[in-house]
Write a protein that holds these residues in place. Structure first.
Motif, PDB file in Angstrom:
ATOM      1  N   LEU A  54       0.838  -1.203   0.000  1.00  0.00           N
ATOM      2  CA  LEU A  54       0.000   0.000   0.000  1.00  0.00           C
ATOM      3  C   LEU A  54       0.872   1.251   0.000  1.00  0.00           C
ATOM      4  O   LEU A  54       0.535   2.254  -0.646  1.00  0.00           O
ATOM      5  CB  LEU A  54      -0.950  -0.002   1.197  1.00  0.00           C
ATOM      6  CG  LEU A  54      -2.044  -1.078   1.194  1.00  0.00           C
ATOM      7  CD1 LEU A  54      -2.910  -0.969   2.447  1.00  0.00           C
ATOM      8  CD2 LEU A  54      -2.888  -1.032  -0.063  1.00  0.00           C
ATOM      9  N   PRO A  68      -1.313   4.461   4.880  1.00  0.00           N
ATOM     10  CA  PRO A  68      -2.318   4.116   3.869  1.00  0.00           C
ATOM     11  C   PRO A  68      -3.123   2.860   4.196  1.00  0.00           C
ATOM     12  O   PRO A  68      -2.604   1.909   4.772  1.00  0.00           O
ATOM     13  CB  PRO A  68      -1.487   3.909   2.602  1.00  0.00           C
ATOM     14  CG  PRO A  68      -0.122   3.560   3.076  1.00  0.00           C
ATOM     15  CD  PRO A  68       0.052   4.269   4.381  1.00  0.00           C
ATOM     16  N   THR A  69      -4.379   2.916   3.834  1.00  0.00           N
ATOM     17  CA  THR A  69      -5.279   1.772   3.866  1.00  0.00           C
ATOM     18  C   THR A  69      -5.936   1.711   2.495  1.00  0.00           C
ATOM     19  O   THR A  69      -5.844   2.671   1.718  1.00  0.00           O
ATOM     20  CB  THR A  69      -6.364   1.917   4.945  1.00  0.00           C
ATOM     21  OG1 THR A  69      -7.183   3.061   4.612  1.00  0.00           O
ATOM     22  CG2 THR A  69      -5.772   2.091   6.340  1.00  0.00           C
ATOM     23  N   LEU A  70      -6.612   0.620   2.215  1.00  0.00           N
ATOM     24  CA  LEU A  70      -7.323   0.542   0.938  1.00  0.00           C
ATOM     25  C   LEU A  70      -8.325   1.677   0.814  1.00  0.00           C
ATOM     26  O   LEU A  70      -8.445   2.316  -0.229  1.00  0.00           O
ATOM     27  CB  LEU A  70      -8.014  -0.816   0.803  1.00  0.00           C
ATOM     28  CG  LEU A  70      -7.094  -2.016   0.629  1.00  0.00           C
ATOM     29  CD1 LEU A  70      -7.877  -3.315   0.716  1.00  0.00           C
ATOM     30  CD2 LEU A  70      -6.338  -1.930  -0.686  1.00  0.00           C
ATOM     31  N   ILE A  73      -6.556   5.193   0.285  1.00  0.00           N
ATOM     32  CA  ILE A  73      -6.040   5.340  -1.080  1.00  0.00           C
ATOM     33  C   ILE A  73      -7.191   5.584  -2.047  1.00  0.00           C
ATOM     34  O   ILE A  73      -7.115   6.450  -2.920  1.00  0.00           O
ATOM     35  CB  ILE A  73      -5.215   4.102  -1.498  1.00  0.00           C
ATOM     36  CG1 ILE A  73      -3.940   4.008  -0.645  1.00  0.00           C
ATOM     37  CG2 ILE A  73      -4.858   4.167  -2.984  1.00  0.00           C
ATOM     38  CD1 ILE A  73      -3.152   2.737  -0.852  1.00  0.00           C
ATOM     39  N   VAL A  87      -6.268  -1.148  -5.988  1.00  0.00           N
ATOM     40  CA  VAL A  87      -7.111  -1.054  -4.796  1.00  0.00           C
ATOM     41  C   VAL A  87      -8.436  -1.767  -5.022  1.00  0.00           C
ATOM     42  O   VAL A  87      -8.922  -2.476  -4.137  1.00  0.00           O
ATOM     43  CB  VAL A  87      -7.327   0.430  -4.397  1.00  0.00           C
ATOM     44  CG1 VAL A  87      -8.410   0.562  -3.344  1.00  0.00           C
ATOM     45  CG2 VAL A  87      -6.018   1.027  -3.879  1.00  0.00           C
TER      46      VAL A  87
END
Length: 167
Positions: A54, A68-70, A73, A87
């Motif tokens: 990520l 960051p996370t899905l 982002i 993603v």
């Protein structure tokens, strides 16, 4: 400058390597607790590989996101009027797929499993003897599954990297 070095993929590669080493060590030991420790380490490193990837995506898309996370982002990309195909695929796998299973195993490594209520044995005269035979590692994936997750994650990341082009 290579693509891997350019987007700081070395940490992702390290985490995948460490996960593979942990699987090897788990397979080589006969000591139950040592094997469990190595299998848990493999889970932690595979989860870490996802987080490191990520970070690669954040650098690739030039986003300002330090954790960051899905979801983050996706939101940053939406602000730019763009969509990250990486993603999108990872979100699907996080709902139902090997990433969902890996995340579940990671959560289980963080907390002690809920113990089942011990039941007294029927054939004792005093009913004071309690059976406490539980399998504390039942939730922990075996090395075969861990190796499958490692293979799937490495293939997924390699596929994403090969598709990453300047935009």
């Amino acid at each position: 400058m290579s693509r891997v070095a350019r987007f700081h993929a070395d940490r992702t590669n390290q985490k995948l390597y460490f996960a593979r080493l942990a699987c090897q060590l788990a397979e080589q030991t006969d000591h139950v607790q040592q094997a469990q420790a190595h299998r848990e380490a493999a889970v932690f490193h595979l989860h870490g590989a996802i987080l490191a990837f990520l970070q690669e995506l954040v650098r690739y898309y030039r986003l300002n996101d330090f954790a960051p996370t899905l979801k983050s982002i996706e939101e940053h990309m939406a602000d730019k009027g763009q969509i990250s195909p990486e993603v999108t695929v990872m979100q699907q796998l996080a709902k139902q797929g090997f990433i969902a299973e890996l995340k579940r195993a990671y959560r289980m490594c963080q907390y002690a499993p809920e113990p089942s209520a011990p039941e007294p044995e029927d054939e004792t005269s005093s009913n004071l003897i309690i059976k406490v035979t539980q399998t504390p590692q039942a939730w922990l994936p075996d090395t075969k599954i861990l190796r499958e997750w490692h293979r799937d994650l490495a293939q997924l990341i390699d596929g994403f990297r090969s598709e990453m082009v300047e935009f």
